[in-house]
Design a protein around this motif. Structure first.
Motif, PDB file in Angstrom:
ATOM      1  N   UNK A   1      23.057-103.809   4.420  1.00  0.00           N
ATOM      2  CA  UNK A   1      22.580-104.869   3.514  1.00  0.00           C
ATOM      3  C   UNK A   1      22.804-104.527   2.047  1.00  0.00           C
ATOM      4  N   UNK A   2      24.001-104.024   1.750  1.00  0.00           N
ATOM      5  CA  UNK A   2      24.387-103.820   0.362  1.00  0.00           C
ATOM      6  C   UNK A   2      24.315-102.396  -0.142  1.00  0.00           C
ATOM      7  N   UNK A   3      23.698-101.493   0.583  1.00  0.00           N
ATOM      8  CA  UNK A   3      23.607-100.121   0.095  1.00  0.00           C
ATOM      9  C   UNK A   3      24.975 -99.450   0.138  1.00  0.00           C
ATOM     10  N   UNK A   4      25.697 -99.676   1.209  1.00  0.00           N
ATOM     11  CA  UNK A   4      27.051 -99.142   1.345  1.00  0.00           C
ATOM     12  C   UNK A   4      27.789-100.043   2.326  1.00  0.00           C
ATOM     13  N   UNK A   5      29.002 -99.676   2.652  1.00  0.00           N
ATOM     14  CA  UNK A   5      29.757-100.457   3.613  1.00  0.00           C
ATOM     15  C   UNK A   5      29.216-100.315   5.020  1.00  0.00           C
ATOM     16  N   UNK A   6      29.902-100.896   5.952  1.00  0.00           N
ATOM     17  CA  UNK A   6      29.514-100.874   7.359  1.00  0.00           C
ATOM     18  C   UNK A   6      29.543 -99.440   7.880  1.00  0.00           C
ATOM     19  N   UNK A   7      28.553 -99.087   8.697  1.00  0.00           N
ATOM     20  CA  UNK A   7      28.421 -97.725   9.218  1.00  0.00           C
ATOM     21  C   UNK A   7      28.665 -97.724  10.723  1.00  0.00           C
ATOM     22  N   UNK A   8      29.484 -96.785  11.174  1.00  0.00           N
ATOM     23  CA  UNK A   8      29.727 -96.584  12.603  1.00  0.00           C
ATOM     24  C   UNK A   8      29.825 -95.090  12.878  1.00  0.00           C
ATOM     25  N   UNK A   9      29.284 -94.682  14.012  1.00  0.00           N
ATOM     26  CA  UNK A   9      29.384 -93.311  14.495  1.00  0.00           C
ATOM     27  C   UNK A   9      30.047 -93.340  15.857  1.00  0.00           C
ATOM     28  N   UNK A  10      30.372 -92.177  16.348  1.00  0.00           N
ATOM     29  CA  UNK A  10      30.887 -92.042  17.692  1.00  0.00           C
ATOM     30  C   UNK A  10      30.798 -90.591  18.117  1.00  0.00           C
ATOM     31  N   UNK A  11      31.032 -90.301  19.389  1.00  0.00           N
ATOM     32  CA  UNK A  11      30.942 -88.924  19.873  1.00  0.00           C
ATOM     33  C   UNK A  11      31.852 -87.962  19.112  1.00  0.00           C
ATOM     34  N   UNK A  12      32.978 -88.431  18.652  1.00  0.00           N
ATOM     35  CA  UNK A  12      33.910 -87.584  17.900  1.00  0.00           C
ATOM     36  C   UNK A  12      34.021 -87.989  16.445  1.00  0.00           C
ATOM     37  N   UNK A  13      33.077 -88.790  15.979  1.00  0.00           N
ATOM     38  CA  UNK A  13      33.111 -89.274  14.593  1.00  0.00           C
ATOM     39  C   UNK A  13      31.696 -89.277  14.033  1.00  0.00           C
ATOM     40  N   UNK A  14      31.356 -88.232  13.285  1.00  0.00           N
ATOM     41  CA  UNK A  14      30.027 -88.128  12.699  1.00  0.00           C
ATOM     42  C   UNK A  14      30.040 -88.410  11.202  1.00  0.00           C
ATOM     43  N   UNK A  15      31.104 -89.016  10.708  1.00  0.00           N
ATOM     44  CA  UNK A  15      31.184 -89.426   9.306  1.00  0.00           C
ATOM     45  C   UNK A  15      30.832 -90.915   9.257  1.00  0.00           C
ATOM     46  N   UNK A  16      29.660 -91.275   8.763  1.00  0.00           N
ATOM     47  CA  UNK A  16      29.211 -92.655   8.896  1.00  0.00           C
ATOM     48  C   UNK A  16      29.907 -93.657   7.987  1.00  0.00           C
ATOM     49  N   UNK A  17      30.358 -93.233   6.820  1.00  0.00           N
ATOM     50  CA  UNK A  17      30.846 -94.208   5.844  1.00  0.00           C
ATOM     51  C   UNK A  17      32.345 -94.051   5.641  1.00  0.00           C
ATOM     52  N   UNK A  18      33.077 -95.108   5.931  1.00  0.00           N
ATOM     53  CA  UNK A  18      34.523 -95.139   5.694  1.00  0.00           C
ATOM     54  C   UNK A  18      34.887 -96.143   4.609  1.00  0.00           C
ATOM     55  N   UNK A  19      33.908 -96.767   3.995  1.00  0.00           N
ATOM     56  CA  UNK A  19      34.164 -97.855   3.062  1.00  0.00           C
ATOM     57  C   UNK A  19      33.808 -97.465   1.632  1.00  0.00           C
ATOM     58  N   UNK A  20      34.529 -98.065   0.683  1.00  0.00           N
ATOM     59  CA  UNK A  20      34.278 -97.867  -0.749  1.00  0.00           C
ATOM     60  C   UNK A  20      34.455 -99.209  -1.443  1.00  0.00           C
ATOM     61  N   UNK A  21      34.028 -99.268  -2.684  1.00  0.00           N
ATOM     62  CA  UNK A  21      34.344-100.434  -3.499  1.00  0.00           C
ATOM     63  C   UNK A  21      34.487-100.009  -4.945  1.00  0.00           C
TER      64      UNK A  21
END
Length: 103
Positions: A61-81
């Protein structure tokens, strides 16, 4: 950000701004809440990690971009502006939406 601001003003009406640490803590709380919900009633360290790894397309809700995790992906933020400085108002104004960099 609106929800965070409303909560701050409810408990600390004299507050004029929030530090970066406050917003980072708010964001961490949102992630932990979602991870706990996903972990289920049999909570332990492993189910919490599994619960966090189930987070997909979480809108902060505006704090940062969309967040996704996965078993082999523990970096939550891939988005910038990008922002521009509004010198008169002493603030940064976003000039783009949240964007994921090209791989």
């Amino acid at each position: 950000m609106t929800e965070a601001r409303e909560i701050v003003l409810k408990y600390h009406p004299e507050t004029e701004w929030n530090s970066r640490n406050y917003i980072q803590g708010w964001f961490a709380g949102m992630l932990i809440q979602r991870g706990l919900e996903n972990a289920g009633r049999d909570l332990n360290p492993e189910t919490l990690i599994e619960g966090l790894e189930k987070i997909r397309g979480f809108d902060t809700r505006g704090i940062c971009g969309v967040v996704s995790y996965g078993p082999n992906d523990h970096k939550p933020i891939d988005y910038s502006r990008f922002y521009k400085a509004d010198v008169d108002k002493k603030m940064f104004v976003p000039i783009t939406g949240w964007r994921k960099p090209a791989e």
